[in-house]
Scaffold this active site. Structure first.
Site, PDB file in Angstrom:
ATOM      1  CB  THR A 139       3.766  -7.211 -10.763  1.00  0.00           C
ATOM      2  OG1 THR A 139       4.843  -6.549 -10.111  1.00  0.00           O
ATOM      3  CG2 THR A 139       4.251  -7.871 -12.038  1.00  0.00           C
ATOM      4  CD  GLU A 159      -2.818  -1.228   2.370  1.00  0.00           C
ATOM      5  OE1 GLU A 159      -2.812  -0.295   3.214  1.00  0.00           O
ATOM      6  OE2 GLU A 159      -3.654  -2.128   2.336  1.00  0.00           O
ATOM      7  N   PRO A 160       0.316   2.396  -0.299  1.00  0.00           N
ATOM      8  CG  PRO A 160      -0.998   4.062  -1.268  1.00  0.00           C
ATOM      9  CD  PRO A 160      -1.055   2.654  -0.761  1.00  0.00           C
ATOM     10  CG  HIS A 169      29.337  -3.042 -22.580  1.00  0.00           C
ATOM     11  ND1 HIS A 169      29.364  -4.098 -21.713  1.00  0.00           N
ATOM     12  CD2 HIS A 169      28.708  -3.500 -23.695  1.00  0.00           C
ATOM     13  CE1 HIS A 169      28.779  -5.150 -22.270  1.00  0.00           C
ATOM     14  NE2 HIS A 169      28.380  -4.813 -23.480  1.00  0.00           N
ATOM     15  N   GLY A 170      32.328   0.563 -21.462  1.00  0.00           N
ATOM     16  CA  GLY A 170      32.618   1.980 -21.667  1.00  0.00           C
ATOM     17  C   GLY A 170      31.345   2.729 -22.043  1.00  0.00           C
ATOM     18  N   GLY A 171      31.461   3.724 -22.909  1.00  0.00           N
ATOM     19  CA  GLY A 171      30.311   4.562 -23.294  1.00  0.00           C
ATOM     20  C   GLY A 171      29.191   3.770 -23.936  1.00  0.00           C
ATOM     21  CD  GLN A 177      33.262   1.894 -15.302  1.00  0.00           C
ATOM     22  OE1 GLN A 177      32.093   2.257 -15.173  1.00  0.00           O
ATOM     23  NE2 GLN A 177      34.254   2.744 -15.470  1.00  0.00           N
ATOM     24  CD  GLU A 226       6.290 -12.390  -3.878  1.00  0.00           C
ATOM     25  OE1 GLU A 226       5.461 -12.701  -3.009  1.00  0.00           O
ATOM     26  OE2 GLU A 226       6.331 -11.281  -4.431  1.00  0.00           O
ATOM     27  NE  ARG A 227      10.578 -12.577   0.889  1.00  0.00           N
ATOM     28  CZ  ARG A 227      10.056 -12.347   2.081  1.00  0.00           C
ATOM     29  NH1 ARG A 227      10.260 -13.197   3.056  1.00  0.00           N
ATOM     30  NH2 ARG A 227       9.344 -11.260   2.295  1.00  0.00           N
TER      31      ARG A 227
HETATM   32  C1  LIG Z   1       8.834  -3.133  -9.828  1.00  0.00           C
HETATM   33  C2  LIG Z   1       8.077  -3.464  -8.581  1.00  0.00           C
HETATM   34  C3  LIG Z   1       7.085  -4.442  -8.595  1.00  0.00           C
HETATM   35  C4  LIG Z   1       6.371  -4.734  -7.433  1.00  0.00           C
HETATM   36  N1  LIG Z   1       5.339  -5.649  -7.483  1.00  0.00           N
HETATM   37  C5  LIG Z   1       4.559  -5.834  -6.389  1.00  0.00           C
HETATM   38  C6  LIG Z   1       3.395  -6.679  -6.452  1.00  0.00           C
HETATM   39  O1  LIG Z   1       3.117  -7.301  -7.488  1.00  0.00           O
HETATM   40  N2  LIG Z   1       2.608  -6.783  -5.365  1.00  0.00           N
HETATM   41  C7  LIG Z   1       2.898  -6.136  -4.192  1.00  0.00           C
HETATM   42  O2  LIG Z   1       2.135  -6.269  -3.240  1.00  0.00           O
HETATM   43  N3  LIG Z   1       3.984  -5.318  -4.097  1.00  0.00           N
HETATM   44  C8  LIG Z   1       4.811  -5.161  -5.169  1.00  0.00           C
HETATM   45  N4  LIG Z   1       5.914  -4.336  -5.093  1.00  0.00           N
HETATM   46  C9  LIG Z   1       6.196  -3.659  -3.835  1.00  0.00           C
HETATM   47  C10 LIG Z   1       7.430  -4.179  -3.099  1.00  0.00           C
HETATM   48  O3  LIG Z   1       7.178  -5.449  -2.567  1.00  0.00           O
HETATM   49  C11 LIG Z   1       7.765  -3.124  -2.031  1.00  0.00           C
HETATM   50  O4  LIG Z   1       8.233  -1.974  -2.723  1.00  0.00           O
HETATM   51  C12 LIG Z   1       8.810  -3.601  -1.038  1.00  0.00           C
HETATM   52  O5  LIG Z   1       8.287  -4.649  -0.245  1.00  0.00           O
HETATM   53  C13 LIG Z   1       9.308  -2.465  -0.132  1.00  0.00           C
HETATM   54  O6  LIG Z   1       8.255  -1.748   0.424  1.00  0.00           O
HETATM   55  P1  LIG Z   1       8.230  -0.129   0.318  1.00  0.00           P
HETATM   56  O7  LIG Z   1       8.445   0.216  -1.123  1.00  0.00           O
HETATM   57  O8  LIG Z   1       6.989   0.349   0.964  1.00  0.00           O
HETATM   58  O9  LIG Z   1       9.498   0.341   1.101  1.00  0.00           O
HETATM   59  P2  LIG Z   1       9.596   0.641   2.698  1.00  0.00           P
HETATM   60  O10 LIG Z   1       9.013  -0.504   3.438  1.00  0.00           O
HETATM   61  O11 LIG Z   1       9.040   1.981   2.958  1.00  0.00           O
HETATM   62  O12 LIG Z   1      11.169   0.664   2.898  1.00  0.00           O
HETATM   63  C14 LIG Z   1      11.986   1.784   2.574  1.00  0.00           C
HETATM   64  C15 LIG Z   1      13.422   1.439   2.954  1.00  0.00           C
HETATM   65  O13 LIG Z   1      13.483   1.191   4.360  1.00  0.00           O
HETATM   66  C16 LIG Z   1      14.029  -0.080   4.609  1.00  0.00           C
HETATM   67  N5  LIG Z   1      13.408  -0.688   5.785  1.00  0.00           N
HETATM   68  C17 LIG Z   1      12.083  -0.845   6.063  1.00  0.00           C
HETATM   69  N6  LIG Z   1      11.916  -1.462   7.233  1.00  0.00           N
HETATM   70  C18 LIG Z   1      13.155  -1.714   7.715  1.00  0.00           C
HETATM   71  C19 LIG Z   1      13.642  -2.340   8.901  1.00  0.00           C
HETATM   72  N7  LIG Z   1      12.825  -2.881   9.823  1.00  0.00           N
HETATM   73  N8  LIG Z   1      14.997  -2.408   9.092  1.00  0.00           N
HETATM   74  C20 LIG Z   1      15.852  -1.919   8.151  1.00  0.00           C
HETATM   75  N9  LIG Z   1      15.445  -1.310   7.017  1.00  0.00           N
HETATM   76  C21 LIG Z   1      14.109  -1.223   6.801  1.00  0.00           C
HETATM   77  C22 LIG Z   1      13.723  -0.899   3.354  1.00  0.00           C
HETATM   78  O14 LIG Z   1      14.599  -2.013   3.237  1.00  0.00           O
HETATM   79  C23 LIG Z   1      13.930   0.150   2.288  1.00  0.00           C
HETATM   80  O15 LIG Z   1      15.294   0.256   2.001  1.00  0.00           O
HETATM   81  C24 LIG Z   1       6.676  -4.058  -6.231  1.00  0.00           C
HETATM   82  C25 LIG Z   1       7.702  -3.084  -6.211  1.00  0.00           C
HETATM   83  C26 LIG Z   1       8.394  -2.790  -7.363  1.00  0.00           C
HETATM   84  C27 LIG Z   1       9.479  -1.755  -7.317  1.00  0.00           C
END
Ligand SMILES: Cc1cc2nc3c(=O)[nH]c(=O)nc-3n(C[C@H](O)[C@H](O)[C@H](O)COP(=O)(O)OP(=O)(O)OC[C@H]3O[C@@H](n4cnc5c(N)ncnc54)[C@H](O)[C@@H]3O)c2cc1C
Length: 383
Positions: free
Chosen positions: A158, A127-128, A338-340, A336, A242-243
């Site tokens: 996605t 979520e946002p 590949h250069g430019g 790197q 997933e991972r």
């Molecule tokens: C191309 C793309 C495709 C995606 N597809 C999907 C999808 O299909 N479905 C879906 O649900 N989501 C999807 N996502 C979302 C993705 O899973 C999240 O962006 C990701 O889990 C990180 O959440 P966030 O962006 O809110 O970052 P945040 O949680 O706000 O984190 C911001 C930074 O803080 C760090 N951070 C947060 N908590 C901690 C902690 N406890 N300790 C240390 N560091 C911390 C994070 O590692 C990161 O570096 C997608 C994202 C991208 C970019």
């Protein structure tokens, strides 16, 4: 080096899918990158030939194949420039929730479309205001008679622009923290289901990534996956695969970057010899190749463990963070070398470099992976 993971049957499947990718994906990849989407016809063609959800059991209409086949689809899409085709997420991340926790009726209704490509799926968790901290999601579902009424927003989803069916994480009990999370299937045709923006990204252009909104969105209570309040547990169970799916992407992208670097440095010359013949470049290539080989061995071991049904939570978290960062190191070095030319769109390494940046972020960031690994390192803990 030959892989111990794949049998002759796997390799026959690989040959067929590689030919499919060469005919249907590679010639169109640039156009899809520009259009920021992959046409539905590709999904339908893949479905027709048995390349979607190859693991689905025969009683559900599938081929009942092991995860090695999913790995092959993932690898060959990347090798054929279809990195952004959202099929692995559909086949190996979203559909398993339906197959694992859906009611018999839900499975009868949607699994045939998941196999044929008529039903494209998403996982809508982020979520946002809540990504890494999934327990903080705010989208909520309230029971009303035989329905749930859902309100809230999701982002970065996605396949979100083209999806037909969404696995949505909601709070059914907002006061219960992660124990209040449930997973609900939302048909994209449901009243109150809305798509927001199709997001402009740094890379990964052919993959649509979208915002979703739920405005008094009403779905039958039978769309609940498994038990109410058990969503977080289901997420933890399925995030392992997933991972692994993302780890395969990381490793394959690193292999492709290395391949590009080797090819380029053996054809380009400076100061009277090829770039590869300069010792600094040769050492860099040797370091890259060593990391890629380490990654391959680790990944294949993990995939074998996963196929054998063992718990790989700890090790897949290690793999996801290390392989994602290794792939980025490899991409950086390859540009790197590949250069430019490495900075020019017409060179494949340019796109690989852009696309690989998403990998330490998606499906749990590197930092979250390290937290999981560290948690398992307490004295007397066993992996
Ligand atoms: C191309 C793309 C495709 C995606 N597809 C999907 C999808 O299909 N479905 C879906 O649900 N989501 C999807 N996502 C979302 C993705 O899973 C999240 O962006 C990701 O889990 C990180 O959440 P966030 O962006 O809110 O970052 P945040 O949680 O706000 O984190 C911001 C930074 O803080 C760090 N951070 C947060 N908590 C901690 C902690 N406890 N300790 C240390 N560091 C911390 C994070 O590692 C990161 O570096 C997608 C994202 C991208 C970019």
């Amino acid at each position: 080096m030959a892989s111990m993971l794949f049998s002759e049957e796997h390799e026959i499947f690989r040959g067929a899918f590689r030919a499919f990718v060469a005919a249907e994906v590679t010639p169109n990849a640039e156009e899809w990158e520009r259009r920021r989407e992959v046409p539905r016809e590709l999904w339908l063609k893949m479905g027709e030939q048995g390349f979607l959800c190859p693991w689905l059991p025969e009683e559900d209409g599938g081929l009942g194949l092991d995860f090695g086949y999913s790995m092959i689809v993932n690898q060959e899409l990347i090798r054929g420039d279809g990195f952004g085709v959202g099929v692995p997420l559909h086949s190996d991340v979203a559909t398993p929730y339906l197959a694992g926790y859906g009611t018999a009726e839900a499975k009868r209704r949607w699994l045939p479309g998941c196999l044929s490509g008529e039903t494209i799926t998403t996982v809508a968790f982020t979520e946002p205001d809540a990504g890494s901290d999934l327990a903080a999601i705010r989208t909520h579902a309230v029971r009303d008679g035989d329905d749930f009424v859902i309100n809230g927003q999701k982002t970065f989803i996605t396949n979100g622009w083209v999806s037909d069916l969404n696995v949505v994480a909601v709070k059914t009990d907002p006061s219960a923290g992660h124990r209040g999370i449930s997973l609900i299937l939302v048909d994209s045709g449901a009243r109150g289901f809305e798509r927001g923006r199709k997001l402009e990204k740094m890379g990964y252009h052919m993959q649509d990534t979208a915002e979703l909104a739920f405005v008094d969105c009403r779905v039958p209570a039978a769309n609940l996956l498994g038990e109410e309040g058990e969503g977080f547990r289901y997420l933890m169970e399925k995030l392992q695969q997933e991972r692994l799916e993302v780890s395969i992407k990381c490793q394959t992208m690193a292999e492709e970057c290395l391949k590009e670097a080797i090819e380029y440095t053996h054809t380009r010359s400076a100061f009277g010899r090829t770039i590869a013949a300069h010792q600094a470049s040769a050492f860099k290539l040797a370091e890259m190749a060593t990391e890629v080989e380490l990654g391959r061995t680790f990944l294949e071991d993990l995939v074998a463990e996963h196929i054998a049904g063992r718990n790989i939570v700890q090790r897949v978290s290690m793999a996801k963070y290390w392989l994602a960062e290794m792939a980025n190191r490899t991409a950086y070095a390859a540009v790197q070398l590949h250069g430019g030319y490495g900075y020019m769109e017409e060179y494949r390494i340019c796109r690989l470099f852009r696309d690989v940046r998403s990998l330490p972020i998606v499906a749990g960031t590197s930092e979250i992976m390290k937290l999981i690994v560290a948690r398992g390192l307490a004295p007397n803990s066993s992996r």
